[in-house]
Design a protein around this motif. Structure first.
Motif, PDB file in Angstrom:
ATOM      1  N   ALA A  79      42.849  79.323 -26.874  1.00 47.50           N
ATOM      2  CA  ALA A  79      42.610  80.770 -26.812  1.00 47.50           C
ATOM      3  C   ALA A  79      42.697  81.423 -28.188  1.00 47.50           C
ATOM      4  CB  ALA A  79      43.593  81.425 -25.846  1.00 47.50           C
ATOM      5  N   PHE A  80      43.726  81.115 -28.916  1.00 47.00           N
ATOM      6  CA  PHE A  80      43.940  81.722 -30.229  1.00 47.00           C
ATOM      7  C   PHE A  80      42.791  81.372 -31.180  1.00 47.00           C
ATOM      8  CE2 PHE A  80      45.782  81.985 -34.460  1.00 47.00           C
ATOM      9  CZ  PHE A  80      46.378  83.230 -34.415  1.00 47.00           C
ATOM     10  N   ASP A  81      42.472  80.074 -31.259  1.00 46.42           N
ATOM     11  CA  ASP A  81      41.408  79.630 -32.170  1.00 46.42           C
ATOM     12  C   ASP A  81      40.057  80.215 -31.786  1.00 46.42           C
ATOM     13  OD1 ASP A  81      43.248  78.144 -33.613  1.00 46.42           O
ATOM     14  OD2 ASP A  81      42.864  76.309 -32.473  1.00 46.42           O
ATOM     15  N   ALA A  82      39.772  80.298 -30.500  1.00 45.92           N
ATOM     16  CA  ALA A  82      38.499  80.856 -30.042  1.00 45.92           C
ATOM     17  C   ALA A  82      38.403  82.340 -30.392  1.00 45.92           C
ATOM     18  CB  ALA A  82      38.351  80.649 -28.532  1.00 45.92           C
ATOM     19  N   PHE A  83      39.504  83.071 -30.219  1.00 46.04           N
ATOM     20  CA  PHE A  83      39.520  84.496 -30.550  1.00 46.04           C
ATOM     21  C   PHE A  83      39.266  84.702 -32.045  1.00 46.04           C
ATOM     22  CE2 PHE A  83      41.501  88.337 -32.061  1.00 46.04           C
ATOM     23  CZ  PHE A  83      41.069  89.286 -31.157  1.00 46.04           C
ATOM     24  N   ILE A  84      39.995  83.972 -32.883  1.00 45.33           N
ATOM     25  CA  ILE A  84      39.855  84.119 -34.343  1.00 45.33           C
ATOM     26  C   ILE A  84      38.438  83.758 -34.784  1.00 45.33           C
ATOM     27  CG2 ILE A  84      40.644  83.256 -36.591  1.00 45.33           C
ATOM     28  CD1 ILE A  84      42.644  85.118 -35.202  1.00 45.33           C
ATOM     29  N   ALA A  85      37.894  82.681 -34.268  1.00 39.83           N
ATOM     30  CA  ALA A  85      36.532  82.269 -34.641  1.00 39.83           C
ATOM     31  C   ALA A  85      35.520  83.352 -34.279  1.00 39.83           C
ATOM     32  CB  ALA A  85      36.177  80.945 -33.966  1.00 39.83           C
ATOM     33  N   ALA A  86      35.653  83.932 -33.097  1.00 42.36           N
ATOM     34  CA  ALA A  86      34.724  84.986 -32.677  1.00 42.36           C
ATOM     35  C   ALA A  86      34.905  86.249 -33.510  1.00 42.36           C
ATOM     36  CB  ALA A  86      34.927  85.282 -31.189  1.00 42.36           C
ATOM     37  N   ALA A  87      36.143  86.601 -33.836  1.00 43.37           N
ATOM     38  CA  ALA A  87      36.406  87.802 -34.647  1.00 43.37           C
ATOM     39  C   ALA A  87      35.824  87.658 -36.047  1.00 43.37           C
ATOM     40  CB  ALA A  87      37.911  88.065 -34.722  1.00 43.37           C
ATOM     41  N   ARG A  88      35.865  86.455 -36.596  1.00 40.77           N
ATOM     42  CA  ARG A  88      35.302  86.215 -37.938  1.00 40.77           C
ATOM     43  C   ARG A  88      33.798  86.444 -37.987  1.00 40.77           C
ATOM     44  NH1 ARG A  88      38.947  81.028 -39.239  1.00 40.77           N
ATOM     45  NH2 ARG A  88      40.496  82.085 -40.520  1.00 40.77           N
ATOM     46  N   GLU A  89      33.136  86.382 -36.848  1.00 42.88           N
ATOM     47  CA  GLU A  89      31.680  86.563 -36.783  1.00 42.88           C
ATOM     48  C   GLU A  89      31.255  88.027 -36.811  1.00 42.88           C
ATOM     49  OE1 GLU A  89      29.416  84.062 -36.890  1.00 42.88           O
ATOM     50  OE2 GLU A  89      31.176  82.778 -37.235  1.00 42.88           O
ATOM     51  N   ILE A  90      32.202  88.938 -36.727  1.00 45.13           N
ATOM     52  CA  ILE A  90      31.879  90.374 -36.726  1.00 45.13           C
ATOM     53  C   ILE A  90      31.997  90.884 -38.163  1.00 45.13           C
ATOM     54  CG2 ILE A  90      32.495  92.642 -35.814  1.00 45.13           C
ATOM     55  CD1 ILE A  90      33.819  91.145 -33.430  1.00 45.13           C
ATOM     56  N   PRO A  91      30.881  91.240 -38.805  1.00 45.87           N
ATOM     57  CA  PRO A  91      30.921  91.645 -40.214  1.00 45.87           C
ATOM     58  C   PRO A  91      31.818  92.850 -40.485  1.00 45.87           C
ATOM     59  CG  PRO A  91      28.654  91.348 -39.481  1.00 45.87           C
ATOM     60  CD  PRO A  91      29.528  91.242 -38.267  1.00 45.87           C
ATOM     61  N   GLU A  92      31.937  93.743 -39.534  1.00 47.52           N
ATOM     62  CA  GLU A  92      32.737  94.948 -39.733  1.00 47.52           C
ATOM     63  C   GLU A  92      34.241  94.694 -39.641  1.00 47.52           C
ATOM     64  OE1 GLU A  92      28.666  96.115 -38.354  1.00 47.52           O
ATOM     65  OE2 GLU A  92      30.142  94.673 -37.671  1.00 47.52           O
ATOM     66  N   VAL A  93      34.633  93.509 -39.238  1.00 50.41           N
ATOM     67  CA  VAL A  93      36.052  93.121 -39.250  1.00 50.41           C
ATOM     68  C   VAL A  93      36.359  92.679 -40.678  1.00 50.41           C
ATOM     69  CG1 VAL A  93      37.790  91.488 -38.425  1.00 50.41           C
ATOM     70  CG2 VAL A  93      36.144  92.476 -36.824  1.00 50.41           C
ATOM     71  N   VAL A  94      37.102  93.502 -41.404  1.00 44.20           N
ATOM     72  CA  VAL A  94      37.351  93.232 -42.817  1.00 44.20           C
ATOM     73  C   VAL A  94      38.709  92.582 -43.070  1.00 44.20           C
ATOM     74  CG1 VAL A  94      35.735  94.985 -43.655  1.00 44.20           C
ATOM     75  CG2 VAL A  94      38.126  95.603 -43.248  1.00 44.20           C
ATOM     76  N   GLU A  95      39.553  92.534 -42.053  1.00 44.65           N
ATOM     77  CA  GLU A  95      40.854  91.900 -42.214  1.00 44.65           C
ATOM     78  C   GLU A  95      41.321  91.382 -40.861  1.00 44.65           C
ATOM     79  OE1 GLU A  95      45.348  93.020 -43.807  1.00 44.65           O
ATOM     80  OE2 GLU A  95      43.696  94.384 -44.183  1.00 44.65           O
ATOM     81  N   ILE A  96      41.897  90.184 -40.877  1.00 45.90           N
ATOM     82  CA  ILE A  96      42.482  89.580 -39.672  1.00 45.90           C
ATOM     83  C   ILE A  96      43.889  89.140 -40.035  1.00 45.90           C
ATOM     84  CG2 ILE A  96      42.344  87.722 -37.969  1.00 45.90           C
ATOM     85  CD1 ILE A  96      39.321  87.585 -38.520  1.00 45.90           C
ATOM     86  N   GLN A  97      44.869  89.579 -39.256  1.00 43.69           N
ATOM     87  CA  GLN A  97      46.259  89.169 -39.464  1.00 43.69           C
ATOM     88  C   GLN A  97      46.802  88.626 -38.157  1.00 43.69           C
ATOM     89  OE1 GLN A  97      48.110  92.827 -40.770  1.00 43.69           O
ATOM     90  NE2 GLN A  97      48.040  92.166 -42.892  1.00 43.69           N
ATOM     91  N   THR A  98      47.668  87.624 -38.263  1.00 37.42           N
ATOM     92  CA  THR A  98      48.340  87.100 -37.085  1.00 37.42           C
ATOM     93  C   THR A  98      49.826  87.413 -37.180  1.00 37.42           C
ATOM     94  OG1 THR A  98      48.676  84.935 -38.101  1.00 37.42           O
ATOM     95  CG2 THR A  98      46.672  85.235 -36.799  1.00 37.42           C
ATOM     96  N   PHE A  99      50.482  87.494 -36.010  1.00 31.47           N
ATOM     97  CA  PHE A  99      51.882  87.911 -35.956  1.00 31.47           C
ATOM     98  C   PHE A  99      52.670  87.039 -35.000  1.00 31.47           C
ATOM     99  CE2 PHE A  99      49.406  91.694 -36.928  1.00 31.47           C
ATOM    100  CZ  PHE A  99      50.101  92.226 -38.003  1.00 31.47           C
ATOM    101  N   LEU A 100      53.962  87.061 -35.161  1.00 33.97           N
ATOM    102  CA  LEU A 100      54.895  86.545 -34.172  1.00 33.97           C
ATOM    103  C   LEU A 100      55.447  87.760 -33.457  1.00 33.97           C
ATOM    104  CD1 LEU A 100      56.873  83.929 -36.271  1.00 33.97           C
ATOM    105  CD2 LEU A 100      55.119  83.473 -34.558  1.00 33.97           C
ATOM    106  N   GLY A 101      55.550  87.690 -32.150  1.00 37.06           N
ATOM    107  CA  GLY A 101      56.058  88.833 -31.399  1.00 37.06           C
ATOM    108  C   GLY A 101      55.101  89.239 -30.309  1.00 37.06           C
ATOM    109  N   ARG A 102      55.209  90.480 -29.850  1.00 39.32           N
ATOM    110  CA  ARG A 102      54.381  90.975 -28.749  1.00 39.32           C
ATOM    111  C   ARG A 102      52.903  91.031 -29.117  1.00 39.32           C
ATOM    112  NH1 ARG A 102      52.221  95.239 -26.472  1.00 39.32           N
ATOM    113  NH2 ARG A 102      52.778  96.760 -28.027  1.00 39.32           N
ATOM    114  N   VAL A 103      52.599  91.457 -30.328  1.00 41.00           N
ATOM    115  CA  VAL A 103      51.217  91.509 -30.810  1.00 41.00           C
ATOM    116  C   VAL A 103      50.894  90.169 -31.463  1.00 41.00           C
ATOM    117  CG1 VAL A 103      49.663  92.611 -32.474  1.00 41.00           C
ATOM    118  CG2 VAL A 103      51.266  94.002 -31.150  1.00 41.00           C
ATOM    119  N   ASP A 104      49.751  89.593 -31.100  1.00 43.96           N
ATOM    120  CA  ASP A 104      49.356  88.300 -31.652  1.00 43.96           C
ATOM    121  C   ASP A 104      48.459  88.433 -32.880  1.00 43.96           C
ATOM    122  OD1 ASP A 104      50.616  86.629 -29.653  1.00 43.96           O
ATOM    123  OD2 ASP A 104      49.076  87.342 -28.270  1.00 43.96           O
TER     124      ASP A 104
END
Length: 151
Positions: A79-104
């Motif tokens: 799930a995590f890898d699939a989400f990140i891979a799909a998010a990277r395909e959106i040009p308007e997404v200029v930053e991706i951060q991952t977290f420990l805790g309630r927000v992933d």
């Protein structure tokens, strides 16, 4: 560890990444050869990761910025890898951060205007896989945006 010369060179480079090795050397009080060798060593050590242009996306017509916080469904192993891979395909997404805790994951998204953002949100963001929860925070003002380190 960094010594005084390393710090002087890095401070000058942070202030103006367009400086030549000769200019850096002059401002740091060393020869151009010594500055060049130090910069090469800092690159080899992975401390200096190159020089890059900082582009003001608002000057290019992007007036909307949104921070999207996602909690993912974790039932599937990929799930995590699939989400990140799909998010990277959106040009308007200029930053991706991952977290420990309630927000992933946090995505920082830019858009030309609210209509453009709404289209992105409906067509691309909501289509991302494995979303359990989503929270959107609209940026009102950026009060500090400085990548400089206290050297």
């Amino acid at each position: 560890m960094l010594d005084d010369l390393d710090r002087r060179l890095l401070r000058q480079l942070q202030a103006d990444p367009t400086l030549t090795a000769a200019d850096l050397a002059e401002r740091s009080g060393v020869s151009a050869l010594r500055a060049t060798r130090r910069l090469a060593r800092l690159e080899e050590q992975g401390i200096l990761k190159g020089r890059r242009a900082r582009i003001d996306w608002t000057a290019l017509g992007y007036a909307v910025a949104v921070s999207l916080r996602f909690t993912l469904e974790k039932a599937q192993a990929n799930a995590f890898d699939a989400f990140i891979a799909a998010a990277r395909e959106i040009p308007e997404v200029v930053e991706i951060q991952t977290f420990l805790g309630r927000v992933d994951v946090r995505l920082y998204v830019i858009a030309r205007d609210m209509a453009h953002y709404q289209q992105l949100y409906r067509d691309r963001i909501l289509a991302l896989p494995h979303i359990a929860e989503l929270e959107a925070l609209m940026t009102v003002a950026t009060l500090k945006n400085d990548e400089s380190l206290p050297l």
